[in-house]
Design an enzyme around this catalytic site. Structure first.
Site, mmCIF file in Angstrom:
data_model
loop_
_atom_site.group_PDB
_atom_site.id
_atom_site.type_symbol
_atom_site.label_atom_id
_atom_site.label_comp_id
_atom_site.label_asym_id
_atom_site.label_seq_id
_atom_site.Cartn_x
_atom_site.Cartn_y
_atom_site.Cartn_z
ATOM 1 N N ASN A 171 0.866 -1.179 0.000
ATOM 2 C CA ASN A 171 0.000 0.000 0.000
ATOM 3 C C ASN A 171 0.902 1.228 0.000
ATOM 4 O O ASN A 171 1.490 1.563 1.018
ATOM 5 C CB ASN A 171 -0.886 -0.037 1.249
ATOM 6 N N LYS B 230 0.147 4.236 -0.151
ATOM 7 C CA LYS B 230 -0.484 5.413 0.481
ATOM 8 C C LYS B 230 -0.245 6.647 -0.404
ATOM 9 O O LYS B 230 -0.202 6.506 -1.622
ATOM 10 C CB LYS B 230 0.033 5.580 1.911
ATOM 11 N N HIS C 169 -9.497 0.839 4.963
ATOM 12 C CA HIS C 169 -8.202 1.030 5.643
ATOM 13 C C HIS C 169 -8.402 1.933 6.862
ATOM 14 O O HIS C 169 -9.217 2.860 6.831
ATOM 15 C CB HIS C 169 -7.185 1.653 4.679
ATOM 16 N N GLU D 138 -6.753 4.325 7.960
ATOM 17 C CA GLU D 138 -6.581 5.762 7.702
ATOM 18 C C GLU D 138 -7.834 6.351 7.075
ATOM 19 O O GLU D 138 -8.169 7.513 7.309
ATOM 20 C CB GLU D 138 -5.331 5.989 6.826
ATOM 21 N N GLU E 117 -5.088 -5.170 10.452
ATOM 22 C CA GLU E 117 -4.071 -4.152 10.690
ATOM 23 C C GLU E 117 -4.366 -3.453 12.012
ATOM 24 O O GLU E 117 -5.200 -2.542 12.056
ATOM 25 C CB GLU E 117 -4.084 -3.119 9.561
ATOM 26 N N GLY F 27 2.714 2.195 10.854
ATOM 27 C CA GLY F 27 3.644 3.323 10.731
ATOM 28 C C GLY F 27 4.336 3.696 12.028
ATOM 29 O O GLY F 27 4.952 4.755 12.123
ATOM 30 N N SER G 122 3.726 -2.255 10.267
ATOM 31 C CA SER G 122 5.185 -2.287 10.440
ATOM 32 C C SER G 122 5.814 -3.626 10.048
ATOM 33 O O SER G 122 6.741 -4.093 10.714
ATOM 34 C CB SER G 122 5.558 -1.901 11.878
#
Ligand code: 13P
Length: 251
Positions: free
Chosen positions: A9, A11, A96, A98, A168, A174, A214
């Site tokens: 991904n 992003k 996702h 985010e 996730e 991150g 990560s």
């Protein structure tokens, strides 16, 4: 035996020349090594069409990072499933964290997106995961259960054949903090049991469940050797060809 699926991904990273550079390096790096994985890259919308032409003839498949559930019309800034198909996408990441946290997406919208993706011939990579606070107060399973129930609501057992679930944990994205292989395995196994209850044991057995948060070349092998972890959804480490290939080779 379920296959391993490694997806990157990107992003909001890489303009056109940067995308071309990364994809060229991936293609040449993957052509020399040996691996048995499915490899997917999910660049930003602006690079999809370029990526589709560059990956032709390679093992790499293409996915987008989001889409809207309406067919077309006055939805400024949105991209439809048929646009993604015509740009060469086979997959689309939906739900996702985010999108959920920064852009306020709710389970119901994510469910509509999953249905639209399926009816348009796109394969959803459906993301679920708890925040640190939710883990700390002990509601991880409740959150995952709600996200899975609502995200997959109204789908048939056959639909499940083309869905990948990505677990996730938000606190591992991150942050450099990875879930331990045991923590990840526990939730993956829980997700598989939910699928079994909602659909059937056979569909749960076939379901590809990726871990994301990560993932790096040096932790990939242990994570991916867990019984219920069938691949990885990689963020930061997919932006460098060497580290993304390192993860693919670890799988
Ligand atoms: P990182 O690998 O950068 O933690 O990101 C994971 C992720 O969000 C992939 O979708």
């Amino acid at each position: 035996m379920r296959r391993k699926v490694i997806a990157g991904n990107w992003k909001m990273n890489n303009n056109l020349p940067e995308s071309e550079n990364l994809i060229s390096k991936l293609i040449s790096g993957l052509s020399t090594g040996k691996n048995n994985c499915d490899v997917i890259i999910c660049p930003p919308f602006t690079s999809l069409s370029l990526a589709a032409s560059l990956i032709k003839g390679s093992q790499i498949k293409l996915g987008a990072q989001n889409m809207y559930y309406e067919e077309s019309g006055a939805f400024t800034g949105e991209v439809s499933a048929s646009m993604l198909k015509s740009a060469g996408c086979e997959y689309v990441i939906l739900g996702h964290s985010e999108r959920r946290t920064i852009f306020g997406e709710k389970d119901e919208q994510i469910n509509k997106k999953i249905k639209k993706a399926l009816s348009s011939g796109l394969k959803p990579i459906f993301c679920v995961g708890e925040t640190l606070e939710e883990r700390e107060i002990g509601v991880t399973n409740d959150i995952i259960k709600r996200q899975v129930n609502e995200g997959l609501s109204g789908l048939s057992e056959k639909d499940l054949d083309t869905i990948i679930i990505a677990y996730e944990p938000v606190w591992a994205i991150g942050t450099g903090k990875t879930a331990t292989p045991a923590q990840a395995q526990e939730v993956h196994s829980f997700i598989r049991s939910l699928i079994s209850g909602l659909f059937s044991p056979a569909s749960a057995e076939k379901m590809i469940i990726q871990y994301g948060g990560s993932v790096k070349p040096d932790n990939a092998k242990e994570l991916l050797s867990q019984k219920d972890i069938d691949g990885a959804l990689v963020g930061g480490a997919c932006l460098k060809a060497e580290s993304f290939i390192g993860i693919i080779e670890a799988a």
